[in-house]
Design a protein around this motif. Structure first.
Motif, PDB file in Angstrom:
ATOM      1  N   GLY A   1       0.776  -1.122  -0.028  1.00 10.95           N
ATOM      2  CA  GLY A   1       0.082  -0.114  -0.040  1.00 10.95           C
ATOM      3  C   GLY A   1       0.846   1.232   0.022  1.00 10.95           C
ATOM      4  N   SER A   2       2.198   1.347  -0.171  1.00 14.64           N
ATOM      5  CA  SER A   2       3.052   2.327  -0.027  1.00 14.64           C
ATOM      6  C   SER A   2       3.411   2.822  -1.294  1.00 14.64           C
ATOM      7  CB  SER A   2       4.322   2.218   0.660  1.00 14.64           C
ATOM      8  OG  SER A   2       5.210   1.176  -0.024  1.00 14.64           O
ATOM      9  N   LEU A   3       2.636   2.042  -2.194  1.00 17.82           N
ATOM     10  CA  LEU A   3       2.995   2.401  -4.063  1.00 17.82           C
ATOM     11  C   LEU A   3       4.391   2.113  -4.358  1.00 17.82           C
ATOM     12  CD1 LEU A   3       0.787   5.820  -3.831  1.00 17.82           C
ATOM     13  CD2 LEU A   3      -0.070   3.491  -4.599  1.00 17.82           C
ATOM     14  N   GLY A   4       5.016   1.123  -3.736  1.00 18.25           N
ATOM     15  CA  GLY A   4       6.254   0.904  -3.929  1.00 18.25           C
ATOM     16  C   GLY A   4       6.435   0.446  -5.385  1.00 18.25           C
ATOM     17  N   ARG A   5       5.476  -0.335  -5.990  1.00 22.91           N
ATOM     18  CA  ARG A   5       5.718  -1.103  -7.461  1.00 22.91           C
ATOM     19  C   ARG A   5       5.626  -0.043  -8.296  1.00 22.91           C
ATOM     20  NH1 ARG A   5       5.126  -5.796 -10.406  1.00 22.91           N
ATOM     21  NH2 ARG A   5       3.827  -5.414 -12.286  1.00 22.91           N
ATOM     22  N   PRO A   6       4.505   0.850  -8.359  1.00 25.61           N
ATOM     23  CA  PRO A   6       4.323   2.028  -9.329  1.00 25.61           C
ATOM     24  C   PRO A   6       5.478   2.990  -9.209  1.00 25.61           C
ATOM     25  CG  PRO A   6       2.686   2.147  -7.746  1.00 25.61           C
ATOM     26  CD  PRO A   6       3.082   0.922  -7.518  1.00 25.61           C
ATOM     27  N   ILE A   7       6.135   3.190  -8.130  1.00 27.61           N
ATOM     28  CA  ILE A   7       7.274   4.037  -7.877  1.00 27.61           C
ATOM     29  C   ILE A   7       8.452   3.436  -8.626  1.00 27.61           C
ATOM     30  CG2 ILE A   7       8.991   4.768  -6.282  1.00 27.61           C
ATOM     31  CD1 ILE A   7       6.446   5.593  -4.348  1.00 27.61           C
ATOM     32  N   ALA A   8       8.438   2.084  -8.541  1.00 27.97           N
ATOM     33  CA  ALA A   8       9.643   1.507  -9.192  1.00 27.97           C
ATOM     34  C   ALA A   8       9.380   1.340 -10.708  1.00 27.97           C
ATOM     35  CB  ALA A   8       9.822  -0.009  -8.496  1.00 27.97           C
ATOM     36  N   MET A   9       8.361   1.453 -11.517  1.00 26.33           N
ATOM     37  CA  MET A   9       7.866   1.190 -12.432  1.00 26.33           C
ATOM     38  C   MET A   9       8.554   2.612 -13.010  1.00 26.33           C
ATOM     39  SD  MET A   9       4.371  -0.534 -12.912  1.00 26.33           S
ATOM     40  CE  MET A   9       4.274  -0.700 -14.507  1.00 26.33           C
ATOM     41  N   ARG A  10       7.959   3.674 -12.342  1.00 31.75           N
ATOM     42  CA  ARG A  10       8.311   5.080 -12.782  1.00 31.75           C
ATOM     43  C   ARG A  10       9.747   5.454 -12.766  1.00 31.75           C
ATOM     44  NH1 ARG A  10       7.074   7.543 -16.073  1.00 31.75           N
ATOM     45  NH2 ARG A  10       7.071   9.752 -15.274  1.00 31.75           N
ATOM     46  N   MET A  11      10.359   4.612 -11.857  1.00 35.74           N
ATOM     47  CA  MET A  11      11.831   4.938 -11.813  1.00 35.74           C
ATOM     48  C   MET A  11      12.624   4.074 -13.110  1.00 35.74           C
ATOM     49  SD  MET A  11      12.721   4.513  -7.644  1.00 35.74           S
ATOM     50  CE  MET A  11      14.602   4.454  -8.131  1.00 35.74           C
ATOM     51  N   SER A  12      11.909   2.985 -13.216  1.00 37.49           N
ATOM     52  CA  SER A  12      12.672   2.341 -14.418  1.00 37.49           C
ATOM     53  C   SER A  12      12.441   3.257 -15.715  1.00 37.49           C
ATOM     54  CB  SER A  12      12.053   1.023 -14.531  1.00 37.49           C
ATOM     55  OG  SER A  12      10.753   1.028 -15.148  1.00 37.49           O
ATOM     56  N   GLU A  13      11.237   3.731 -15.849  1.00 42.65           N
ATOM     57  CA  GLU A  13      11.016   4.410 -17.270  1.00 42.65           C
ATOM     58  C   GLU A  13      12.057   5.913 -17.006  1.00 42.65           C
ATOM     59  OE1 GLU A  13       6.717   5.681 -16.937  1.00 42.65           O
ATOM     60  OE2 GLU A  13       6.310   3.585 -16.809  1.00 42.65           O
ATOM     61  N   LYS A  14      12.159   6.333 -16.196  1.00 49.14           N
ATOM     62  CA  LYS A  14      13.040   7.421 -16.018  1.00 49.14           C
ATOM     63  C   LYS A  14      14.459   7.480 -16.383  1.00 49.14           C
ATOM     64  CE  LYS A  14       9.600   9.799 -13.010  1.00 49.14           C
ATOM     65  NZ  LYS A  14       9.324  11.304 -13.745  1.00 49.14           N
ATOM     66  N   LEU A  15      14.942   6.067 -15.846  1.00 46.94           N
ATOM     67  CA  LEU A  15      16.254   5.689 -15.784  1.00 46.94           C
ATOM     68  C   LEU A  15      16.660   5.030 -16.993  1.00 46.94           C
ATOM     69  CD1 LEU A  15      16.862   4.810 -12.018  1.00 46.94           C
ATOM     70  CD2 LEU A  15      18.015   6.567 -13.390  1.00 46.94           C
ATOM     71  N   GLY A  16      15.468   4.591 -17.882  1.00 40.60           N
ATOM     72  CA  GLY A  16      15.612   3.707 -18.904  1.00 40.60           C
ATOM     73  C   GLY A  16      16.359   2.402 -18.584  1.00 40.60           C
TER      74      GLY A  16
ATOM     75  N   VAL B   1      12.358  -5.492  -7.465  1.00 39.65           N
ATOM     76  CA  VAL B   1      11.693  -5.245  -6.334  1.00 39.65           C
ATOM     77  C   VAL B   1      11.296  -6.369  -5.477  1.00 39.65           C
ATOM     78  CG1 VAL B   1       9.236  -4.505  -5.803  1.00 39.65           C
ATOM     79  CG2 VAL B   1      10.229  -3.602  -7.783  1.00 39.65           C
ATOM     80  N   GLY B   2      11.635  -6.279  -4.141  1.00 44.50           N
ATOM     81  CA  GLY B   2      11.296  -7.343  -3.254  1.00 44.50           C
ATOM     82  C   GLY B   2      12.402  -8.767  -3.464  1.00 44.50           C
ATOM     83  N   ARG B   3      11.648  -9.714  -2.908  1.00 47.30           N
ATOM     84  CA  ARG B   3      12.042 -11.146  -2.914  1.00 47.30           C
ATOM     85  C   ARG B   3      13.522 -11.438  -2.718  1.00 47.30           C
ATOM     86  NH1 ARG B   3       8.085 -10.159  -6.130  1.00 47.30           N
ATOM     87  NH2 ARG B   3       6.356 -11.630  -6.185  1.00 47.30           N
ATOM     88  N   CYS B   4      13.837 -10.611  -1.618  1.00 46.48           N
ATOM     89  CA  CYS B   4      15.004 -10.938  -0.765  1.00 46.48           C
ATOM     90  C   CYS B   4      16.279 -10.519  -1.764  1.00 46.48           C
ATOM     91  CB  CYS B   4      15.527 -12.138  -0.255  1.00 46.48           C
ATOM     92  SG  CYS B   4      14.389 -12.692   1.069  1.00 46.48           S
ATOM     93  N   SER B   5      16.040  -9.370  -2.586  1.00 45.71           N
ATOM     94  CA  SER B   5      17.173  -9.122  -3.671  1.00 45.71           C
ATOM     95  C   SER B   5      18.358  -8.459  -2.843  1.00 45.71           C
ATOM     96  CB  SER B   5      16.506  -8.296  -4.911  1.00 45.71           C
ATOM     97  OG  SER B   5      15.720  -7.345  -4.227  1.00 45.71           O
TER      98      SER B   5
ATOM     99  N   ILE C   1      16.791   0.397  -1.452  1.00 46.35           N
ATOM    100  CA  ILE C   1      15.754   1.327  -0.950  1.00 46.35           C
ATOM    101  C   ILE C   1      14.662   0.616  -0.281  1.00 46.35           C
ATOM    102  CG2 ILE C   1      13.919   3.018  -2.085  1.00 46.35           C
ATOM    103  CD1 ILE C   1      15.925   3.302  -4.143  1.00 46.35           C
ATOM    104  N   TYR C   2      14.116   1.314   0.810  1.00 44.22           N
ATOM    105  CA  TYR C   2      12.885   0.827   1.498  1.00 44.22           C
ATOM    106  C   TYR C   2      11.790   1.947   1.492  1.00 44.22           C
ATOM    107  CZ  TYR C   2       9.748  -1.332   4.879  1.00 44.22           C
ATOM    108  OH  TYR C   2       8.562  -1.813   5.671  1.00 44.22           O
ATOM    109  N   ILE C   3      10.741   1.605   0.998  1.00 46.46           N
ATOM    110  CA  ILE C   3       9.562   2.692   0.836  1.00 46.46           C
ATOM    111  C   ILE C   3       8.492   2.329   1.657  1.00 46.46           C
ATOM    112  CG2 ILE C   3       7.825   3.408  -0.881  1.00 46.46           C
ATOM    113  CD1 ILE C   3       9.763   3.103  -2.906  1.00 46.46           C
ATOM    114  N   TYR C   4       8.038   3.274   2.552  1.00 46.64           N
ATOM    115  CA  TYR C   4       6.817   3.079   3.584  1.00 46.64           C
ATOM    116  C   TYR C   4       6.006   4.113   3.439  1.00 46.64           C
ATOM    117  CZ  TYR C   4       9.662   6.404   6.241  1.00 46.64           C
ATOM    118  OH  TYR C   4      10.246   7.414   6.806  1.00 46.64           O
ATOM    119  N   ALA C   5       4.949   4.070   4.245  1.00 49.52           N
ATOM    120  CA  ALA C   5       4.081   5.236   4.322  1.00 49.52           C
ATOM    121  C   ALA C   5       3.213   5.098   5.559  1.00 49.52           C
ATOM    122  CB  ALA C   5       3.087   4.972   3.004  1.00 49.52           C
TER     123      ALA C   5
END
Length: 206
Positions: free
Chosen positions: A15-30, A107-111, A124-128
């Motif tokens: 619920g912290s929107l970590g996945r959409p944030i990661a997606m936007r980061m990937s787009e911005k960083l290419g 994202v996640g999975r003990c990476s 990075i850890y994303i919380y809210a």
């Protein structure tokens, strides 16, 4: 942009929107970002249909009301048995392969634990705040508020249990993170921009 290879790992509260944030980061960083597809690749590697993983999840001891978000509760099921260990090992190999091949966000999975020895790594850890997460689940994931509250509790517990089982520490342990950020401060787009700037500064990207 510089060709220097780097890896970003993201752990997040549900619920912290970590996945959409990661997606936007990937787009911005290419760069690519990997999440659920790692599980699917692990299944292929073990010649198991993804439905088999779902079967493991179905039989997990911890249950909440069945809904389309149930998969998030069990990264690879909660049974500490031989099959889950094999799935984790396959997933570990895939994560290492992806990190070796190219710059990416995982994202996640003990990476964060699996890639701890990587030279160019940013964890990075994303919380809210809890109520913000409930709001996000209702507004962005279109969940019923009661279900959202149950899901937040169940997913957090399952992710913590899974991470502790394989990594030996919780995903929000600050000893193993370079950045911890409250996504409600800047929102999805603002948080992505902030983190992209941090990535560029850390790795000297143009």
């Amino acid at each position: 942009m510089s060709k220097k290879k780097y890896i970003v790992t993201i752990d997040r509260q549900f619920g912290s929107l970590g996945r959409p944030i990661a997606m936007r980061m990937s787009e911005k960083l290419g760069v690519e970002f990997y999440d659920r597809d790692i599980v699917e690749e692990a299944a292929k590697k073990l010649n198991l249909p993804v439905s088999k993983i779902d079967e493991i999840e179905e039989s997990a001891k911890k249950k909440v009301h069945s809904n389309s978000f149930r998969r998030m509760m069990y990264p690879l099921g909660t049974q500490a048995d031989d099959l889950q260990d094999k799935l984790f090992e396959a997933q570990e190999n895939i994560i290492k392969f992806l990190a070796e091949r190219e710059s990416c966000i995982i994202v996640g999975r003990c990476s964060d634990f699996i890639l701890a020895d990587e030279t160019n790594l940013l964890r990075i850890y994303i919380y809210a705040p809890y109520e913000e997460r409930v709001k996000n689940c209702v507004n962005d994931l279109k969940m019923d508020e009661t279900d959202a509250r149950k899901m937040i509790r169940a997913v957090d517990e399952a992710r913590d249990h899974y991470h502790m089982h394989y990594a030996g520490f919780l995903p929000n342990d600050q000893r193993f993170k370079e950045i911890m950020i409250d996504s409600s401060m800047l929102g999805t787009e603002g948080t992505a921009d902030y983190l992209v700037d941090a990535v560029k500064m850390k790795f000297g990207l143009e």
